[in-house]
Design an enzyme around this catalytic site. Structure first.
Site, PDB file in Angstrom:
ATOM      1  N   CYS A   1      -2.361  12.249   3.689  1.00 19.83           N
ATOM      2  CA  CYS A   1      -1.944  11.884   5.042  1.00 19.83           C
ATOM      3  C   CYS A   1      -1.319  13.083   5.744  1.00 19.83           C
ATOM      4  O   CYS A   1      -0.359  13.679   5.231  1.00 19.83           O
ATOM      5  CB  CYS A   1      -0.944  10.736   4.994  1.00 19.83           C
ATOM      6  SG  CYS A   1      -0.318  10.271   6.627  1.00 19.83           S
TER       7      CYS A   1
ATOM      8  N   CYS B   1       6.843  10.992   8.539  1.00 21.75           N
ATOM      9  CA  CYS B   1       6.781   9.537   8.390  1.00 21.75           C
ATOM     10  C   CYS B   1       7.497   9.090   7.121  1.00 21.75           C
ATOM     11  O   CYS B   1       7.296   9.674   6.050  1.00 21.75           O
ATOM     12  CB  CYS B   1       5.323   9.085   8.358  1.00 21.75           C
ATOM     13  SG  CYS B   1       5.102   7.331   7.991  1.00 21.75           S
TER      14      CYS B   1
ATOM     15  N   CYS C   1       5.484   6.085   3.442  1.00 21.63           N
ATOM     16  CA  CYS C   1       4.937   6.284   2.100  1.00 21.63           C
ATOM     17  C   CYS C   1       5.844   7.220   1.301  1.00 21.63           C
ATOM     18  O   CYS C   1       6.347   8.204   1.831  1.00 21.63           O
ATOM     19  CB  CYS C   1       3.528   6.879   2.167  1.00 21.63           C
ATOM     20  SG  CYS C   1       2.275   5.732   2.778  1.00 21.63           S
TER      21      CYS C   1
ATOM     22  N   CYS D   1      -3.396   5.534  10.438  1.00 22.75           N
ATOM     23  CA  CYS D   1      -2.597   5.286   9.241  1.00 22.75           C
ATOM     24  C   CYS D   1      -3.550   5.014   8.090  1.00 22.75           C
ATOM     25  O   CYS D   1      -4.337   4.067   8.136  1.00 22.75           O
ATOM     26  CB  CYS D   1      -1.665   4.093   9.452  1.00 22.75           C
ATOM     27  SG  CYS D   1      -0.730   3.634   7.962  1.00 22.75           S
TER      28      CYS D   1
ATOM     29  N   GLN E   1       1.535 -12.235   2.143  1.00 22.85           N
ATOM     30  CA  GLN E   1       1.440 -10.957   1.436  1.00 22.85           C
ATOM     31  C   GLN E   1       0.585  -9.975   2.240  1.00 22.85           C
ATOM     32  O   GLN E   1      -0.478 -10.336   2.754  1.00 22.85           O
ATOM     33  CB  GLN E   1       0.835 -11.164   0.055  1.00 22.85           C
ATOM     34  CG  GLN E   1       1.733 -11.926  -0.904  1.00 22.85           C
ATOM     35  CD  GLN E   1       2.878 -11.075  -1.431  1.00 22.85           C
ATOM     36  OE1 GLN E   1       2.858  -9.854  -1.345  1.00 22.85           O
ATOM     37  NE2 GLN E   1       3.883 -11.731  -1.986  1.00 22.85           N
TER      38      GLN E   1
ATOM     39  N   GLU F   1      11.810 -24.087   2.262  1.00 28.06           N
ATOM     40  CA  GLU F   1      11.648 -22.846   3.013  1.00 28.06           C
ATOM     41  C   GLU F   1      12.649 -22.839   4.167  1.00 28.06           C
ATOM     42  O   GLU F   1      12.866 -23.866   4.824  1.00 28.06           O
ATOM     43  CB  GLU F   1      10.208 -22.748   3.556  1.00 28.06           C
ATOM     44  CG  GLU F   1       9.962 -21.692   4.596  1.00 28.06           C
ATOM     45  CD  GLU F   1      10.272 -20.279   4.128  1.00 28.06           C
ATOM     46  OE1 GLU F   1      10.901 -19.528   4.911  1.00 28.06           O
ATOM     47  OE2 GLU F   1       9.913 -19.934   2.998  1.00 28.06           O
TER      48      GLU F   1
ATOM     49  N   ASP G   1       9.698 -17.484  -5.124  1.00 23.46           N
ATOM     50  CA  ASP G   1       9.306 -16.191  -4.558  1.00 23.46           C
ATOM     51  C   ASP G   1      10.390 -15.801  -3.564  1.00 23.46           C
ATOM     52  O   ASP G   1      10.193 -15.862  -2.347  1.00 23.46           O
ATOM     53  CB  ASP G   1       7.943 -16.326  -3.874  1.00 23.46           C
ATOM     54  CG  ASP G   1       7.408 -14.997  -3.349  1.00 23.46           C
ATOM     55  OD1 ASP G   1       8.057 -13.957  -3.587  1.00 23.46           O
ATOM     56  OD2 ASP G   1       6.344 -14.999  -2.698  1.00 23.46           O
TER      57      ASP G   1
ATOM     58  N   CYS H   1       9.426  -9.006  -5.427  1.00 20.07           N
ATOM     59  CA  CYS H   1       9.012  -7.776  -4.746  1.00 20.07           C
ATOM     60  C   CYS H   1      10.000  -6.641  -4.978  1.00 20.07           C
ATOM     61  O   CYS H   1       9.774  -5.531  -4.490  1.00 20.07           O
ATOM     62  CB  CYS H   1       8.847  -8.027  -3.250  1.00 20.07           C
ATOM     63  SG  CYS H   1      10.369  -8.545  -2.429  1.00 20.07           S
TER      64      CYS H   1
END
Length: 449
Positions: A85, A93, A96, A181, A278, A331, A375, A402
């Protein structure tokens, strides 16, 4: 007590440079090093074993640690590649973390982070959680070194003062303008958002659904600014974020649908603007498969889906436990609950409640369950919720995480409550970043004794 004046603060070390040898990877997309004086450095854009010149980006003479970028590589790791990139690198940036690492090396680094978090926060080894130490790539993401998989279906662009879209620099509000991107899914890039100017806008969120042609743009104007005429390269729905304090979190439809249609587990799922799904093109299918294989739902069972979002896992459970079973989803997001109820309307014995899990679950009156899926958000479920889940006596628990630190903490709480991992799997569903997704299947400790 009055705040200290700027003159009373210890001198800043920002801009100072050191030559250091890089040590192990740490959670957060950086590696650890020490200066000759023993100062701890968290260094981005480097790899373990390298010798580099680092430039301090944050920290003072009295800081516990300093943050830094590797600005010159003196001795490179065999895992280093030129960043594909053009917007990646020190001061650019911040999206990443591992553009400069081979894909296999990225997964090894993530595995090392997960191993370290399990040991430090849960006192567990990979063997204790029946994990072989690998972080699995998604099918199709195995690309040669120097190439990047295009996986991200939802991208949030910031906009600079000249109306150019881009991404925030690491730990900064400054914007790095971009014209493309590499990790964005083709459905995002085909709209051409980065090739236009967006005067008066503070942010642009783009969603490209998987399994349908739905495309959506959410515009956040700066205070007092009007929306521009949106002319993109493909048909797209447009929404506007609320400007008033009373509008916080609300989205207003400009034209098109206020939801996208996703596809997973043989069904179509409605996901409202701003709702959770996701972001990797294959994540929903992979996670459902891993959970259902591990939980082995049986006809007639009672299951809970906590932090259920649009109802993906609740639907998968309901499909497998049949009409004689029952599923309760919980939720906190009002819009997500609306979507979940819509998506699960075909199941007579599925109920979705709105509210925080730690508040709603005790009020349900449920005293036992066969299966539990959770989750939770990045902070994890926490000790109180873990204890309540364990108190229901489920035969198996499926935990989707996550964040490896939150996962490790909660696995420690589950161990205290009598539940241990039957197995754990880790997935590289965020290539080029330090993030990963994990699935742990837990059982009562007595069953594993």
């Amino acid at each position: 007590m009055p705040e200290a004046s700027a003159d009373a603060l210890a001198p800043s070390l920002a801009g100072e440079e050191y030559e250091v040898e890089i040590g192990p990877v740490a959670h957060g997309g950086h590696c650890v090093a020490r200066t000759e004086e023993g100062r701890v450095l968290f260094v981005r854009h480097t790899l373990p074993g390298e010798r580099v010149i680092v430039r301090v980006t944050e920290g003072r003479t009295d800081s516990r640690f300093l943050r830094a970028d590797a600005v010159e590589v003196l001795e490179a790791s065999k895992d280093r590649v030129p960043a594909p990139c053009p917007f990646s690198g020190p001061g650019r940036c911040g999206g990443c973390d591992w553009q400069h690492a081979k894909p296999g090396a990225q997964r090894r680094l993530k595995g090392e982070v997960l191993t370290e978090q399990l040991q430090r926060l849960a006192g567990m080894t990979p063997e204790d959680v029946s994990w072989d130490g690998t972080v699995e790539p998604a099918p199709g993401d195995k690309v040669p070194a120097g190439e990047v998989p295009s996986w991200r279906t939802r991208v949030q662009f910031a906009v600079d003062d000249e109306g150019r879209p881009g991404f925030r620099r690491h730990r900064s509000h400054d914007v790095q303008p971009v014209d493309h991107c590499l990790i964005a899914a083709p459905g995002v890039e085909e709209l051409g958002v980065e090739r236009r100017e967006w005067p008066g806008m503070a942010g642009i969120e783009v969603t490209a659904a998987t399994g349908s042609q739905d495309r959506q743009v959410v515009l956040t104007p700066k205070p007092g600014e009007r929306l521009p005429l949106v002319e993109l390269d493909k048909p797209v729905s447009v929404l506007r974020a609320g400007e008033k304090p009373t509008d916080k979190g609300r989205l207003h439809r400009v034209h098109g649908r206020d939801f996208v249609r996703e596809r997973a587990d043989g069904r179509t799922w409605r996901v409202g603007a701003g709702g959770f799904w996701q972001v990797h093109t294959q994540a929903a299918e992979l996670l459902v498969d891993a959970l259902m294989r591990g939980l082995t739902p049986r006809k007639g069972e009672m299951a809970l889906d906590l932090y259920c979002g649009a109802g993906l896992f609740a639907g998968a459970l309901a499909d497998r436990i049949g009409d004689s079973g029952a599923v309760l989803g919980i939720e906190s997001s009002k819009r997500a609950v609306e979507d979940a109820r819509h998506n699960l309307a075909g199941f007579d014995r599925v109920r979705v409640e709105q509210g925080k899990v730690e508040t709603v679950l005790p009020r349900t009156g449920i005293t036992e369950a066969d299966l539990v899926v959770l989750d939770p958000p990045r902070a994890g479920a926490g000790k109180q919720t873990v204890r309540h889940i364990a108190g229901l006596g489920p035969r198996r628990i499926g935990y989707v995480a996550c964040d490896p630190a939150a996962l490790a903490r909660d696995l420690g709480y589950f161990k205290e409550a009598g539940y241990v991992p039957r197995f754990l799997r880790a997935f590289d569903l965020f290539p080029m970043t330090h993030h990963m997704e994990c699935v742990a299947i837990l059982e009562p400790a007595a069953k594993n004794a």
